[in-house]
Design a protein around this motif. Structure first.
Motif, PDB file in Angstrom:
ATOM      1  N   GLU A   5       0.832  -1.209   0.000  1.00 22.07           N
ATOM      2  CA  GLU A   5       0.000   0.000   0.000  1.00 22.07           C
ATOM      3  C   GLU A   5       0.864   1.254   0.000  1.00 22.07           C
ATOM      4  O   GLU A   5       0.589   2.218  -0.735  1.00 22.07           O
ATOM      5  N   LYS A   6       1.912   1.239   0.797  1.00 21.90           N
ATOM      6  CA  LYS A   6       2.809   2.389   0.857  1.00 21.90           C
ATOM      7  C   LYS A   6       3.555   2.565  -0.467  1.00 21.90           C
ATOM      8  O   LYS A   6       3.708   3.691  -0.969  1.00 21.90           O
ATOM      9  N   PHE A   7       4.000   1.461  -1.043  1.00 26.97           N
ATOM     10  CA  PHE A   7       4.693   1.492  -2.327  1.00 26.97           C
ATOM     11  C   PHE A   7       3.780   2.028  -3.426  1.00 26.97           C
ATOM     12  O   PHE A   7       4.159   2.910  -4.206  1.00 26.97           O
ATOM     13  N   ALA A   8       2.561   1.510  -3.493  1.00 25.42           N
ATOM     14  CA  ALA A   8       1.624   1.902  -4.541  1.00 25.42           C
ATOM     15  C   ALA A   8       1.228   3.366  -4.460  1.00 25.42           C
ATOM     16  O   ALA A   8       0.827   3.965  -5.468  1.00 25.42           O
ATOM     17  N   SER A   9       1.351   3.969  -3.287  1.00 26.91           N
ATOM     18  CA  SER A   9       0.986   5.381  -3.134  1.00 26.91           C
ATOM     19  C   SER A   9       1.910   6.303  -3.923  1.00 26.91           C
ATOM     20  O   SER A   9       1.594   7.482  -4.129  1.00 26.91           O
ATOM     21  N   HIS A  10       3.042   5.786  -4.369  1.00 26.27           N
ATOM     22  CA  HIS A  10       3.989   6.569  -5.166  1.00 26.27           C
ATOM     23  C   HIS A  10       3.627   6.571  -6.646  1.00 26.27           C
ATOM     24  O   HIS A  10       4.307   7.216  -7.445  1.00 26.27           O
ATOM     25  N   PHE A  11       2.553   5.846  -7.026  1.00 25.74           N
ATOM     26  CA  PHE A  11       2.191   5.691  -8.430  1.00 25.74           C
ATOM     27  C   PHE A  11       1.103   6.690  -8.819  1.00 25.74           C
ATOM     28  O   PHE A  11       0.164   6.928  -8.065  1.00 25.74           O
ATOM     29  N   TYR A  12       1.236   7.210 -10.044  1.00 32.20           N
ATOM     30  CA  TYR A  12       0.284   8.166 -10.595  1.00 32.20           C
ATOM     31  C   TYR A  12      -0.034   7.747 -12.025  1.00 32.20           C
ATOM     32  O   TYR A  12       0.693   6.956 -12.629  1.00 32.20           O
ATOM     33  N   TYR A  13      -1.109   8.279 -12.547  1.00 31.64           N
ATOM     34  CA  TYR A  13      -1.549   7.824 -13.871  1.00 31.64           C
ATOM     35  C   TYR A  13      -1.879   9.005 -14.768  1.00 31.64           C
ATOM     36  O   TYR A  13      -2.410  10.019 -14.309  1.00 31.64           O
ATOM     37  N   LEU A  14      -1.551   8.826 -16.043  1.00 30.21           N
ATOM     38  CA  LEU A  14      -1.885   9.843 -17.041  1.00 30.21           C
ATOM     39  C   LEU A  14      -2.383   9.158 -18.308  1.00 30.21           C
ATOM     40  O   LEU A  14      -1.656   8.358 -18.920  1.00 30.21           O
ATOM     41  N   LYS A  15      -3.629   9.435 -18.664  1.00 26.61           N
ATOM     42  CA  LYS A  15      -4.131   8.981 -19.964  1.00 26.61           C
ATOM     43  C   LYS A  15      -3.447   9.811 -21.037  1.00 26.61           C
ATOM     44  O   LYS A  15      -3.462  11.042 -20.986  1.00 26.61           O
ATOM     45  N   MET A  16      -2.850   9.115 -22.005  1.00 25.00           N
ATOM     46  CA  MET A  16      -1.975   9.846 -22.916  1.00 25.00           C
ATOM     47  C   MET A  16      -1.990   9.239 -24.309  1.00 25.00           C
ATOM     48  O   MET A  16      -1.951   8.016 -24.480  1.00 25.00           O
ATOM     49  N   ASP A  17      -2.041  10.102 -25.304  1.00 33.50           N
ATOM     50  CA  ASP A  17      -1.834   9.725 -26.687  1.00 33.50           C
ATOM     51  C   ASP A  17      -0.387  10.078 -27.014  1.00 33.50           C
ATOM     52  O   ASP A  17      -0.026  11.253 -27.096  1.00 33.50           O
ATOM     53  N   VAL A  18       0.457   9.064 -27.183  1.00 35.64           N
ATOM     54  CA  VAL A  18       1.893   9.315 -27.340  1.00 35.64           C
ATOM     55  C   VAL A  18       2.232   9.960 -28.680  1.00 35.64           C
ATOM     56  O   VAL A  18       3.389  10.328 -28.911  1.00 35.64           O
ATOM     57  N   THR A  19       1.245  10.122 -29.551  1.00 32.11           N
ATOM     58  CA  THR A  19       1.479  10.809 -30.824  1.00 32.11           C
ATOM     59  C   THR A  19       1.017  12.259 -30.782  1.00 32.11           C
ATOM     60  O   THR A  19       1.078  12.962 -31.793  1.00 32.11           O
TER      61      THR A  19
END
Length: 201
Positions: A77-91
């Motif tokens: 749980e502590k480890f996962a709290s460092h994760f963030y997400y971005l929906k992204m079109d790499v083009t």
């Protein structure tokens, strides 16, 4: 003696894929669990799917419990709290501006000093596109170091591999480019303290 990994942000392109869930998340967790990653790090997962930060963190935790032996729930749980997400079109240029904004916030919050590792667990057709945009949109223009990891296959033949090399080398120095085999990815990440950061320890 194994040293701790320096403060850094990791950008994982293809974060909702099978490779990330089965290999990369558990491998990074094992580094954290063993004390090789301290608290000054962040991971940004990039994909085209819709996720909130919290939903992505739950996905990361689920993958670790499924694929990492002896995972401790509180540590996960502590480890996962460092994760963030971005929906992204790499083009899309605009998507890279959003990525830069998020990374700048995480640099501040986690004191990562502009150190960034980009891991391309993506379809090979994007191997040239992503480094080019990272450079052109100024994301690699920080005071910290930059690294890029690319999963094989690396081109379809010698001419295509040569062309891809030339394209990537316009954005990253050769010493900062790491090409690894798909099936060796987990072991490579578990030993990430050696090849990726050894000159900074």
């Amino acid at each position: 003696m194994i040293h701790s990994i320096p403060n850094a942000s990791i950008v994982l392109f293809g974060a909702t894929g099978d490779l990330a869930h089965r290999k990369l998340f558990p491998a990074l967790y094992q580094l954290y669990q063993k004390g090789h990653m301290k608290e000054n790090f962040s991971v940004v997962g990039v994909s085209r799917k819709e996720f909130s930060h919290e939903e992505f963190q739950a996905e990361v935790a689920s993958a670790i419990h499924e694929h990492a032996q002896g995972a401790d729930r509180q540590i996960v749980e502590k480890f996962a709290s460092h994760f963030y997400y971005l929906k992204m079109d790499v083009t899309s240029e605009a998507s890279y501006h959003e990525l830069e904004e998020l990374l700048n916030v995480l640099d501040r919050d986690y004191q990562t000093n502009g150190n960034r590792l980009y891991y391309l667990a993506m379809a090979p057709k994007f191997f040239g596109t992503i480094p080019t945009f990272l450079k052109s949109e100024g994301i690699t223009n920080t005071e910290g170091w930059q690294r890029i990891v690319i999963e094989k296959p690396f081109g379809n033949d010698l001419p295509s591999a040569t062309k891809l090399n030339e394209e990537i080398q316009q954005s990253f120095n050769e010493n900062d480019i790491y090409r690894i085999d798909h099936y060796l990815g987990k072991e490579m990440v578990q030993n990430i303290h050696d090849p990726f950061w050894k000159c900074h320890l």
